[in-house]
Design an enzyme around this catalytic site. Sequence first.
Site, PDB file in Angstrom:
ATOM      1  N   CYS A   1       0.822  -1.438  -0.126  1.00 13.89           N
ATOM      2  CA  CYS A   1       0.011   0.004  -0.001  1.00 13.89           C
ATOM      3  C   CYS A   1       0.922   1.190   0.077  1.00 13.89           C
ATOM      4  O   CYS A   1       0.481   2.198  -0.756  1.00 13.89           O
ATOM      5  CB  CYS A   1      -0.941   0.010   1.268  1.00 13.89           C
ATOM      6  SG  CYS A   1      -2.089  -1.433   1.232  1.00 13.89           S
TER       7      CYS A   1
ATOM      8  N   ARG B   1      -7.893  -3.946  -3.258  1.00 12.66           N
ATOM      9  CA  ARG B   1      -6.959  -2.703  -4.120  1.00 12.66           C
ATOM     10  C   ARG B   1      -8.120  -2.344  -5.058  1.00 12.66           C
ATOM     11  O   ARG B   1      -7.766  -2.915  -6.371  1.00 12.66           O
ATOM     12  CB  ARG B   1      -5.891  -3.114  -4.610  1.00 12.66           C
ATOM     13  CG  ARG B   1      -4.822  -3.436  -3.612  1.00 12.66           C
ATOM     14  CD  ARG B   1      -3.477  -3.995  -3.879  1.00 12.66           C
ATOM     15  NE  ARG B   1      -2.575  -4.675  -2.961  1.00 12.66           N
ATOM     16  CZ  ARG B   1      -2.086  -4.020  -1.918  1.00 12.66           C
ATOM     17  NH1 ARG B   1      -2.329  -2.481  -1.437  1.00 12.66           N
ATOM     18  NH2 ARG B   1      -1.357  -4.608  -0.917  1.00 12.66           N
TER      19      ARG B   1
END
Length: 214
Positions: free
Chosen positions: A51, A128
Amino acid sequence: MTDTIELKGPRLNEPAPDFKALTTDGEKTLADYKGKWLILFSHPADFTPVCTTEFIAFAKRQDDFKAKGVELLGLSIDSHYSHIAWVLSIKEKFGVEIGFPIIADLNMKVANAYGMIQPGASDTAAVRATFIIDPNGVLRAMVYYPMNAGRSVDEIYRLVEALQTADANKCAMPENWKPGDPVIVPTPGTVAAAEARASEGYDTKDWYFSTRTL
């Protein structure tokens, strides 16, 4: 009688789900982005390596997105203060400033509305997911990546360029289209139009496949 399939979550070319949420830049709503393109993207958790690389990549391309009239808005199922601490950490450890807001979605309200929770991956973390919303609030594209593979910010930028160019020129975009490449001319809808296609000045391979340069 045929069975109907009910699709849950957002759907392409329909209004994007509305939201009102606390972010690292104050409260934000979908209406705040009216008249602009918006990329709303989720990540599994703050202070995680994959991330972090994605947020750094988005931050480094933020000016490019802004030049296209595109705003960025992140989200994860973390607290407001976790987001703030993570942003400060990225600035300190990587020298990159995150200039876009991040939604704190502890109650998972926005994540559930957008289908960011995929039970096959996790019941408590967003995958995601990336959503491209146009200036009229219509959802134009959705891209999902798994937890363990970071998304391509360059591809998301290319996709926005393709959508904007297609809208402006009433055309379609071939595989991996980039600015300067030929675009696809809409396929004729009648026999007469198909017969006339070869004489219309396009680069025509067959009646259904023609390209032109912009």
